[in-house]
Design an enzyme around this catalytic site. Structure first.
Site, short mmCIF file in Angstrom:
data_model
loop_
_atom_site.label_atom_id
_atom_site.label_comp_id
_atom_site.label_asym_id
_atom_site.label_seq_id
_atom_site.Cartn_x
_atom_site.Cartn_y
_atom_site.Cartn_z
N SER A 1 -109.33 -35.29 -21.83
CA SER A 1 -110.68 -35.43 -22.34
C SER A 1 -111.04 -34.35 -23.36
CB SER A 1 -111.68 -35.37 -21.18
OG SER A 1 -111.63 -34.10 -20.52
N SER B 1 -106.55 -32.59 -18.90
CA SER B 1 -107.39 -32.59 -20.11
C SER B 1 -107.28 -31.36 -21.00
CB SER B 1 -108.85 -32.79 -19.74
OG SER B 1 -109.03 -34.11 -19.32
N LYS C 1 -115.80 -26.29 -24.96
CA LYS C 1 -115.93 -27.71 -24.59
C LYS C 1 -117.34 -27.98 -24.07
CE LYS C 1 -113.46 -31.21 -21.80
NZ LYS C 1 -112.42 -31.39 -20.75
N1 GLN Z 1 -107.38 -38.11 -18.28
C1 GLN Z 1 -107.69 -37.77 -16.92
C2 GLN Z 1 -108.87 -38.57 -16.46
O1 GLN Z 1 -109.27 -39.40 -17.18
C3 GLN Z 1 -107.92 -36.30 -16.81
C4 GLN Z 1 -109.29 -35.87 -17.09
C5 GLN Z 1 -109.48 -34.40 -17.06
O2 GLN Z 1 -108.53 -33.61 -16.86
N2 GLN Z 1 -110.72 -34.01 -17.18
O3 GLN Z 1 -109.37 -38.40 -15.40
#
Ligand code: GLN
Length: 506
Positions: free
Chosen positions: A155, A179, A80
């Site tokens: 994400s 994410s 990532k």
């Molecule tokens: N979707 C969540 C957010 O927008 C989680 C993001 C993540 O785990 N990096 O914060």
């Protein structure tokens, strides 16, 4: 489609050990696949063909000389784009870091290299890991291999899509609120959020330090365990890294893979289901529960009443930490620098303002504003302080639940993959995707998402989440592997074989 790309990481490792193939062949097969399908999937922001092949050749030479460095020596991986990679661009999906090439490796990346794993490239993500769909990437969204018009989750949608589309056997993700797990759920892959502090964050561009965790993105539970054992363990460079060693995860998978859950107490969390969860998600989840009962598990319902406040708590704590972390993007130290138009001799502040205005996307700006507000004097106690108190209550609910159950289970995400664009203009609808995953980040416990089948109404993957107490990561692997075995018996083969656009793209 080459046979090599269909193999799991464990199978590739076996094939390498048996001398049936080489790391160069495996790596080239994945690079070819990326060349064929990534135009449509857009899982990668940067592909390092030359670097990956050179690392593969080194791996083959090492093996020929008699000593592979690890069980996964020669098995390639995608990373990532929020993890620092020496000599490879690292953008965090943001324009503000365009062109930044880190002078060092994140500890987890260093461990991949030490284990002999060629790095295929960097995967797409929502900007600074804020989002549930990868649509907040400044470089355009990733597409779900099951249906290219749908989101791959976020994400870390790039890592999940790369693995689901057979572009990489393994990937690394990061999970701050879901994410790793939510993209796993909506792409039919496996995602693990390890115990907080058990995998190093040195070299991870922080979103929210008290929540972030690096973890595996794979197609099988065994592959996740193999990768977790490579990246886990104490790191003196990370001040939050815990010293306890990682439990034996591959052994836990072997025990689970028998499909026997006799004596395991499984708690179904009442608050993580029901209203707001899609029918097909609920149906597959219930089937998983029934299979576990059939396998000897003792299933109990547990209630964690404070979990209904988890989302609100998270959206105070996360923006507060994120706004402070993002202050370092000041146009002086990294990446982009924009000079304001029509300003004679601009001040440092003018340049900073113009750069942050041009370099950050809307979601990042929204959270900076939220976080700065929540931390401002006069509001600090009312918002941030209050959220910290609720966070403690959420941990207490976990403690109480783990007295009644060895693991807790729920659907990973409330819905299957939605259409690209569907929730982009509705931040709250986007945030709701993480309803079931956020409590684990707030309390630090480990969790896995394993594929639970396809929803009847849309034929798209559903994820089942398994949570365990802090440092009991082996339990999520054991129960995850058991569920994987029980479901595979029902499906008669890997779920990903049924992904229509994947087969079309091959
Ligand atoms: N979707 C969540 C957010 O927008 C989680 C993001 C993540 O785990 N990096 O914060």
């Amino acid at each position: 489609m080459s046979d090599l790309i269909r193999k799991t990481a464990a199978q590739l490792a076996d094939a390498l050990a048996a001398g049936e193939t080489t790391s160069v062949e495996i790596t080239q097969a994945h690079l070819d696949r990326i060349g064929q399908v990534d135009g449509a999937v857009h899982a990668f922001l940067h592909v390092d063909a030359e670097g990956a092949l050179a690392q593969a050749a080194e791996s083959d030479a090492r093996r020929a000389a008699g000593g592979p460095s690890s069980a996964l020596d020669g098995v390639p991986i995608a990373v990532k784009d929020v993890l620092a990679t020496e000599g490879l661009p690292t953008t965090c999906g943001s324009k503000i870091l365009e062109g930044w090439v880190p002078p060092y490796d994140a500890t987890v990346v260093r461990r991949l290299r030490d284990a002999g794993m060629p790095i295929l490239g960097k995967t797409n993500m929502d900007e600074f890991a804020m989002g549930s769909s990868t649509e907040h990437s400044a470089y355009g969204p990733t597409h779900n291999p099951w249906d290219l018009d749908r989101i791959p989750g976020g994400s870390g949608g790039g890592s999940a899509a790369a693995v689901a589309a057979f572009e990489a056997p393994l990937a690394l993700g990061t999970d701050t609120g879901g994410s790793i797990r939510q993209p796993g759920a909506v792409t039919g892959t496996v995602g693990v959020k390890p115990t907080y502090g058990s995998v190093s964050r040195y070299g991870l561009v922080a979103l929210a330090n008290s929540l972030d965790q690096v973890g595996p993105v794979t197609r099988t539970v065994m592959d996740a365990a193999l990768l977790h054992e490579v990246i886990g363990g104490h790191d003196p460079r990370d001040s939050t890294s815990i010293t306890q060693s990682v439990p034996d995860l591959t052994d836990a998978v072997r025990r689970g893979a028998t499909g026997d859950l006799t004596g395991v107490r499984v708690g179904v969390v009442k608050e993580l289901g029901g209203e707001g969860y899609q029918d097909g998600v609920q149906a597959r989840f219930q089937e998983a529960v029934d299979l576990m009962v059939g396998a000897g598990a003792e299933v109990v319902e547990v209630s964690c009443p404070t979990f209904v406040h988890a989302l609100a708590t998270y959206y105070l704590i996360l923006p507060a930490e994120a706004s402070s972390n993002l202050a370092k993007f000041d146009a002086m130290r990294y990446g982009l620098r924009v000079l304001p138009e029509g300003v004679q001799s601009p001040s440092a502040e003018d340049v900073m303002r113009a750069t942050r205005d041009a370099g950050f996307g809307d979601e990042v700006k929204r959270r900076i504003i939220l976080g700065t507000y929540a931390l401002s004097s006069g509001y600090y106690d009312a918002y941030y302080g209050q959220a910290q108190k609720v966070r403690t209550l959420i941990s207490r609910d976990f403690d109480a639940a783990f007295e009644k159950a060895d693991v807790l289970i729920s659907p990973t995400a409330p819905t299957t993959a939605f259409k690209l664009g569907e929730k982009l203009d509705d931040p709250i609808a986007m945030y709701l995707n993480d309803l079931a995953t956020i409590p684990a980040n707030l309390s630090g416990v480990p969790g896995i998402s394993v594929p639970g089948g396809l929803a009847d109404e849309d034929g798209l993957p559903v994820g089942v989440q398994i949570l365990a107490p802090t440092m009991a990561d082996d339990r999520v692997y054991r129960v995850g592997a058991a569920l994987e075995t029980l479901l595979a018996d029902q499906w008669g083969g890997p779920l990903l074989d049924r992904a229509p656009s994947l087969n079309g793209a091959s």
